[in-house]
Design a protein around this motif. Structure first.
Motif, PDB file in Angstrom:
ATOM      1  N   TYR A 281      23.571  29.238  43.979  1.00  0.00           N
ATOM      2  CA  TYR A 281      24.397  29.870  45.015  1.00  0.00           C
ATOM      3  C   TYR A 281      24.587  31.352  44.711  1.00  0.00           C
ATOM      4  O   TYR A 281      24.463  32.211  45.590  1.00  0.00           O
TER       5      TYR A 281
ATOM      6  N   LYS B 104      21.286  33.186  45.245  1.00  0.00           N
ATOM      7  CA  LYS B 104      20.969  33.292  46.670  1.00  0.00           C
ATOM      8  C   LYS B 104      21.736  34.440  47.332  1.00  0.00           C
ATOM      9  O   LYS B 104      21.218  35.104  48.241  1.00  0.00           O
ATOM     10  N   HIS B 105      22.978  34.666  46.883  1.00  0.00           N
ATOM     11  CA  HIS B 105      23.823  35.704  47.500  1.00  0.00           C
ATOM     12  C   HIS B 105      23.818  36.998  46.697  1.00  0.00           C
ATOM     13  O   HIS B 105      24.669  37.863  46.902  1.00  0.00           O
ATOM     14  N   ARG B 106      22.847  37.135  45.789  1.00  0.00           N
ATOM     15  CA  ARG B 106      22.798  38.318  44.930  1.00  0.00           C
ATOM     16  C   ARG B 106      22.429  39.590  45.677  1.00  0.00           C
ATOM     17  O   ARG B 106      22.810  40.694  45.283  1.00  0.00           O
TER      18      ARG B 106
ATOM     19  N   PRO C  22      29.249  40.571  49.786  1.00  0.00           N
ATOM     20  CA  PRO C  22      29.963  39.827  50.829  1.00  0.00           C
ATOM     21  C   PRO C  22      30.700  40.770  51.782  1.00  0.00           C
ATOM     22  O   PRO C  22      31.169  41.834  51.381  1.00  0.00           O
TER      23      PRO C  22
ATOM     24  N   HIS D  81      27.832  44.377  42.368  1.00  0.00           N
ATOM     25  CA  HIS D  81      27.716  42.977  42.807  1.00  0.00           C
ATOM     26  C   HIS D  81      26.552  42.291  42.102  1.00  0.00           C
ATOM     27  O   HIS D  81      26.680  41.142  41.642  1.00  0.00           O
TER      28      HIS D  81
ATOM     29  N   THR E 101      30.730  35.458  44.694  1.00  0.00           N
ATOM     30  CA  THR E 101      30.129  34.380  45.494  1.00  0.00           C
ATOM     31  C   THR E 101      29.927  33.110  44.652  1.00  0.00           C
ATOM     32  O   THR E 101      28.785  32.680  44.429  1.00  0.00           O
TER      33      THR E 101
END
Length: 416
Positions: free
Chosen positions: A29, A32-34, A38, A50, A387
């Motif tokens: 997860y 994937k959101h690296r 957000p 981030h 995330t």
């Protein structure tokens, strides 16, 4: 094979498998959101920060997986592999007193576990923390800390265990009530003594200098009806670049502590908001509630141990041939987590609930927007992932995920 051996192996396999699966979910997860910050943080957190947090989280997760596998292997070697049985047989044949023999066997196993866990700690500190700019500790400081911790365990923990073993041997069938009362009393005493007796062994605590920040904090304490034995700055930067603030102690021996790294990164209003959050835990009686919950769970644990201690299958199922109170205590401490793993989400739920309540308290006694800006800085500076996997956080996070926590605080902002 003993029936309890099968039960233990099933519980261990199930808890480990779920834990490993959750860790993989979390890593996937985060990865994937690296590539995008957000939405809630696009104006406050850079993509570089981030991605640093994501990479830091992934490296810690990989090390955690390796550590978990090694932990399971070590547990099986200690129990079914016969190491615990050997330790108790060796000391029973070497020392005449059953109490001293049991204590020596416990100390032997604890020492082996401590030494085998050192490589993970070294890698975490000098490879991962160093890589991401957090480690400030030297090898000399690290060795000193490890030795001091072992000395404290020997000086404080061993006498406590010896007293509990004596109670187990001498009081009768209700020994577990006395042992529980001793352990809880000891825990309260250590909590009371910690700020002035134990913590200064590891860090230097300097009273906060007079000035606008101290005036602001004292005004906040007066508004909240909180009395303490002083406001202190801790030299956390000698080991780590991570920042934090907390209050510690019980009764009339409470202290407010700021890491020096926190003082250097936040402005006065942000520090006030962070402290207001910590005071929220006090005013909402979270400390007392957690102490009561811990006392109840400890009582239940001792009651279960009080029943298991007379069950031959309990010892044989975990690789110990000769029953003893010391062996029962050690086995229970080592294997109980395999049976209680699925209680974690319940505990974590209440911990996150307390964090929301403390945030709400802070919003009423400081500026919610200042707590938000302070938390965003801390998320960024500590490389905390923005995330996390929701299911993983439900099991492991004592604090609400960043986006959810910030959204709650934004709802608390009062119109100008």
């Amino acid at each position: 094979m003993n029936s309890f051996t099968i039960v233990f192996l099933v519980a261990l396999t199930l808890s480990f498998s779920v834990q490993f699966w959750l860790a993989q979910r979390h890593a996937n997860y985060v990865a994937k959101h690296r590539f995008a910050v957000p939405e809630a943080f696009k104006n406050t957190v850079s993509l570089e920060a981030h991605q640093k947090a994501a990479d830091y989280t992934l490296e810690k997760s990989r090390l955690g997986n390796i550590d978990s596998v090694l932990g399971v292997v070590l547990l099986l070697i200690l129990t079914l592999g016969g190491v615990i049985n050997w330790a108790f047989e060796f000391w029973a044949a070497t020392v005449q007193s059953p109490l001293i023999a049991g204590l020596a066997a416990l100390a032997t196993v604890f020492l082996v576990m401590t030494l085998l866990e050192l490589p993970t700690s070294v890698y975490q500190t000098f490879i991962i923390e160093e890589k991401y700019g957090f480690n400030k500790s030297t090898p000399q400081q690290f060795v000193k800390d490890q030795l001091l911790q072992m000395v404290l365990v020997a000086a404080i923990g061993m006498p406590l265990i010896a007293l509990i073993l004596w109670v187990m041997d001498s009081i009768g069938s209700l020994w577990w009530l006395w042992a529980w009362a001793i352990l809880i009393s000891f825990s309260l005493l250590i909590s009371w003594l910690y700020p002035t007796l134990i913590a200064p062994l590891f860090n230097k605590f300097t009273p906060m200098e007079e000035g606008s920040l101290k005036d602001r904090i004292q005004d906040l304490l007066a508004r909240c009806g909180f009395s303490s034995q002083g406001i202190f700055i801790m030299d956390g930067s000698k080991r780590s670049g991570h920042g934090n603030a907390y209050f510690t102690g019980l009764g009339n021996n409470k202290r407010i502590v700021f890491f020096d790294t926190l003082i250097n990164s936040l402005d006065d209003e942000e520090l006030e908001a962070i402290l207001a959050h910590e005071l929220g835990h006090f005013k909402c009686k979270h400390t007392i509630k957690m102490l009561i919950a811990n006392a109840v769970m400890t009582l239940v644990s001792f009651a279960v141990l009080g029943w298991l201690i007379d069950q031959q299958w309990f010892y044989n199922g975990l690789g110990v041939e000769q029953p003893s109170h010391a062996a029962a205590l050690l086995l229970f401490m080592l294997v109980s987590s395999s049976f209680t793993f699925f209680i974690q989400p319940i505990v974590a739920y209440f911990q996150r609930k307390f964090e929301f309540e403390a945030d709400n308290f802070a919003s009423n006694n400081a500026k919610a927007e200042k707590l938000i800006s302070a938390l965003v800085k801390l998320f960024e500076e500590n490389a905390s992932t923005l995330t996390p996997d929701p299911l993983y956080s439900a099991f492991h996070y004592s604090h609400p995920p960043a986006a959810i926590r910030i959204a709650n605080l934004e709802s608390q902002i009062r119109p100008a």
